[in-house]
Write a protein that holds these residues in place. Structure first.
Motif, short mmCIF file in Angstrom:
data_model
loop_
_atom_site.label_atom_id
_atom_site.label_comp_id
_atom_site.label_asym_id
_atom_site.label_seq_id
_atom_site.Cartn_x
_atom_site.Cartn_y
_atom_site.Cartn_z
N ALA A 98 1.10 9.81 -2.13
CA ALA A 98 0.58 11.07 -2.67
C ALA A 98 1.20 12.26 -1.95
O ALA A 98 1.47 13.30 -2.56
CB ALA A 98 -0.95 11.11 -2.52
N THR B 38 2.44 2.01 -3.52
CA THR B 38 1.53 2.30 -4.63
C THR B 38 0.55 3.43 -4.33
O THR B 38 0.05 4.07 -5.26
CB THR B 38 0.69 1.06 -5.00
N GLY B 39 0.23 3.65 -3.05
CA GLY B 39 -0.83 4.60 -2.72
C GLY B 39 -2.21 4.07 -3.06
O GLY B 39 -3.15 4.84 -3.24
N ILE B 40 -2.32 2.71 -3.13
CA ILE B 40 -3.57 2.07 -3.52
C ILE B 40 -3.94 1.03 -2.47
O ILE B 40 -3.08 0.30 -1.98
CB ILE B 40 -3.44 1.39 -4.90
N THR C 12 -4.82 7.36 -10.43
CA THR C 12 -4.94 5.94 -10.06
C THR C 12 -4.75 5.71 -8.57
O THR C 12 -5.08 4.64 -8.07
CB THR C 12 -3.89 5.11 -10.83
N MET C 13 -4.22 6.69 -7.85
CA MET C 13 -3.98 6.51 -6.42
C MET C 13 -5.25 6.72 -5.61
O MET C 13 -6.07 7.58 -5.93
CB MET C 13 -2.90 7.49 -5.93
N ASP C 14 -5.38 5.93 -4.54
CA ASP C 14 -6.51 6.10 -3.62
C ASP C 14 -6.22 7.15 -2.56
O ASP C 14 -7.14 7.76 -2.01
CB ASP C 14 -6.82 4.77 -2.92
N PHE D 277 5.46 4.62 -6.55
CA PHE D 277 5.60 6.08 -6.61
C PHE D 277 7.03 6.59 -6.77
O PHE D 277 7.22 7.69 -7.34
CB PHE D 277 4.91 6.73 -5.41
N ILE E 78 -0.20 2.39 -13.72
CA ILE E 78 0.04 2.44 -12.28
C ILE E 78 1.51 2.11 -12.03
O ILE E 78 2.03 1.12 -12.51
CB ILE E 78 -0.86 1.45 -11.51
N THR F 275 -0.59 14.30 -8.10
CA THR F 275 -1.00 12.96 -7.65
C THR F 275 -1.68 12.21 -8.79
O THR F 275 -2.66 12.71 -9.36
CB THR F 275 -1.97 13.06 -6.46
N THR G 264 0.83 -1.20 0.00
CA THR G 264 0.00 0.00 0.00
C THR G 264 0.87 1.25 0.00
O THR G 264 0.59 2.22 -0.72
CB THR G 264 -0.93 0.00 1.23
#
Length: 613
Positions: free
Chosen positions: A291, A80-82, A304-306, A107, A104, A301, A77
């Motif tokens: 992010a 990836t920021g996901i 695709t990032m959450d 980062f 994706i 940002t 997590t």
């Protein structure tokens, strides 16, 4: 000098100034410690002068959370920021890496494209295929010192001193290696037995926190020695909670709530919406870290990032006011479960999708710790109180805790009428998160590996409606059995094997209340087209004591040619043997598929079963 040369020189000078204004960033990451062991965050913790010094010159985040309570899922997590369940990176540890879509990236790739030098010393542990573009260097020797002159850098420094493995000491070591922290004064959680073993484990771990703090100071001193401190933003945080029993791997605060301090140099104060030298109760989660780093580097940002940035230019006020965090736990090595959590302010909602699973189920790595072993021994001897024994009992489908009043999540408020509105709101919010994600765990892990690992995002989008339907069946667990009965009957007869799968799980959640389905489920165990459904049917029959299913589960294990499917069957075998039917299983490994029986996690399960005969 002609015009072209002038423009080129001007551009190079401007580029050099721009790069010089970009902050360097360093992550100092300590392994396996929640905020509960540091006096900076908790009254029962020890002093950490180096981290406290960073806080005086930075920001102390009192509400920082890992989204997963175990290393590989948490780090996937972070990188990836996901959210892990959206890209299938949430199992610990994935023996087969997932492939990210072309749009994706991990980062640090974005940082490298912007001219940053990226280095990692040295732990990665992602469940994702790593691109060669992520790190300029990732090794035990990786350092910001290897960059080009004046090049901005992002560096990760991992400290393993506090890792779970440090608590795999012997009884002899307990005698020969006294702790600095006094055993007679150390705090023991109220859901743990207050024994010498638990007091020693707590004290020894706090000693390691002190040692880890010294190592944090060494990294900061190195930056200062290199004249970089005034140009470098420093994140200190724990990579998830842990590691006293019932923390790492579990969605309790001790598994998710991490320490976070971010040092902000004077020249970059404008990049912080928070007051320097103060603490904040704004909720931030690992999904936001990528992010945030990109925003500090003035990089947009990715859509695709959450996660959302909480530092840098133009931080959204909604982020500053954020008061919630989402958590997930699934397979940890050979132990399976499916749990989701949502904390909003002080209220923590936990959804146990397989409540018949027992938290204290054998897990080889965890049970190397003497405290785990003793806890289990005391349970079997009947020497635990009501709070301490719950770790070895089946769970409820829903749990609700007031964290401020009940920090160790002992008093479940799910059935308290005073909280009925709160639990409905939290349930609705969590369901919305799972459906919109969508959460891939509504497919068994073996199915995800076979069908989604090459492109999990597309798989999730394509099957979003199916996932919503499976969630609906799972949520029948939250109804009274009489209200859910007709729906369960319908789904047990569905042509969709995964609707049958979730109907069987929901029946198991109801236990003996659902015994009216015993004959129907026995037929499923014998005739279903899917091996995994036969297993879930055997689970139910064993849970309610309808019949001895040891031979049925053993035969299913012999039939399986899928490693993750077989691992799930073995999870059921250990669950039935240790906590439900308590019968003997005789497994002849020579009858198992060769590739299956050679899997390391399966061997650990088989070794445990054979030792316990």
């Amino acid at each position: 000098m002609n015009t072209k040369h002038f423009v080129l020189i001007f551009f190079l000078c401007f580029y050099s100034i721009l790069k010089a204004q970009q902050p360097n960033m360093v992550w100092i990451v300590s392994e396996d410690n929640s905020k509960h062991y540091m006096k900076l965050f908790d009254e029962h913790g020890v002093k950490t002068p180096n981290i406290e010094k960073l806080a005086k010159q930075g920001i102390q985040f009192n509400r920082a959370f890992s989204n997963a309570a175990v290393c590989s899922a948490a780090r996937s997590t972070l990188i990836t920021g996901i959210y892990g369940p959206r890209i299938a990176s949430h199992y610990h540890r994935s023996e087969q890496k997932i492939t990210l879509p072309d749009n994706i990236k991990m980062f640090p790739e974005y940082l490298r494209e912007a001219g940053y030098y990226t280095s990692n010393n040295a732990k990665e542990d992602y469940n994702i295929f790593k691109s060669k573009e992520v790190w300029d260097e990732s090794s035990q020797k990786a350092s910001w010192r290897n960059r080009q002159q004046d090049q901005p850098f992002f560096h990760v420094h991992n400290i393993g001193t506090t890792h779970e493995g440090s608590l795999h000491f012997s009884e002899e070591q307990m005698i020969s290696n006294p702790t600095i922290t006094a055993l007679e004064t150390v705090f023991v959680q109220p859901n743990h037995p207050n024994t010498k073993t638990f007091r020693y484990t707590n004290a020894y771990y706090r000693d390691l926190i002190t040692k880890m703090d010294t190592e944090v100071g060494e990294v900061v001193n190195q930056l200062e020695k290199d004249n970089l401190l005034e140009n470098t933003i420093i994140f200190y945080y724990g990579d998830h909670g842990g590691v006293l029993p019932g923390s790492k791997g579990y969605l309790l605060e001790t598994g998710l709530h991490v320490p976070l301090v971010i040092y902000i140099p004077e020249k970059y104060k404008n990049l912080s919406p928070f007051s320097i030298g103060k603490s904040t109760n704004t909720f931030v989660s690992f999904v936001d870290f990528a992010a945030t780093v990109l925003n500090l580097a003035n990089i947009e940002t990715p859509k695709t990032m959450d996660g959302k940035p909480f530092l840098g230019a133009s931080v959204d006020k909604k982020v500053i006011d954020n008061n919630e965090t989402f958590g997930y736990a699934d397979r940890f090595d050979e132990k399976y479960d499916m749990v989701r959590s949502l904390r909003v302010e002080n209220l923590k909602y936990i959804r146990n999708f397989e409540p018949f699973n027992v938290d204290g189920l054998m897990n080889n790595y965890r049970y190397k710790q003497l405290a785990y072993q003793e806890w289990k021994d005391l349970f079997e001897l009947g020497k635990l109180n009501e709070n301490q024994v719950s770790f070895f009992n089946p769970k409820t489908p829903e749990a609700l805790y007031d964290i401020e009043k009940d920090p160790f999540e002992i008093n479940n408020l799910a059935e308290d009428p005073a909280y009925s509105t709160d639990i409905k709101q939290l349930r609705t919010s969590l369901n919305a998160i799972l459906k919109s994600m969508p959460d891939l765990s509504f497919y068994p892990e073996a199915s995800i590996i076979n069908n989604a690992f090459t492109d999990p995002i597309t798989f999730g989008k394509t099957h979003k409606k199916d996932i919503s339907n499976y969630l609906q069946i799972a949520n029948l667990q939250l109804e009274t059995f009489q209200k859910a009965k007709s729906q369960l009957n319908k789904y047990l007869e569905s042509k969709d094997p995964l609707k049958r799968y979730w109907a069987l799980i929901s029946c198991s959640s109801f236990g003996k209340k659902a015994k009216v389905f015993s004959l129907k489920i026995e037929t499923i165990m014998k005739t279903d087209s899917e091996l995994i459904n036969k297993m879930r049917a055997a689970d139910f029959l064993g849970f309610i004591g309808y019949k001895d299913v040891s031979n049925n589960l053993t035969d299913l294990l012999y039939q399986s040619n899928n490693e993750k499917e077989a691992l799930l069957i073995l999870n059921s075998i250990v669950l039935q043997r240790d906590f439900y039917q308590k019968n003997t299983f005789t497994i002849d490994a020579s009858k198992m598929n060769k590739q299956v029986r050679e899997n390391k996690l399966i061997q650990e399960r088989l070794n445990y079963i054979n030792k316990q005969k």
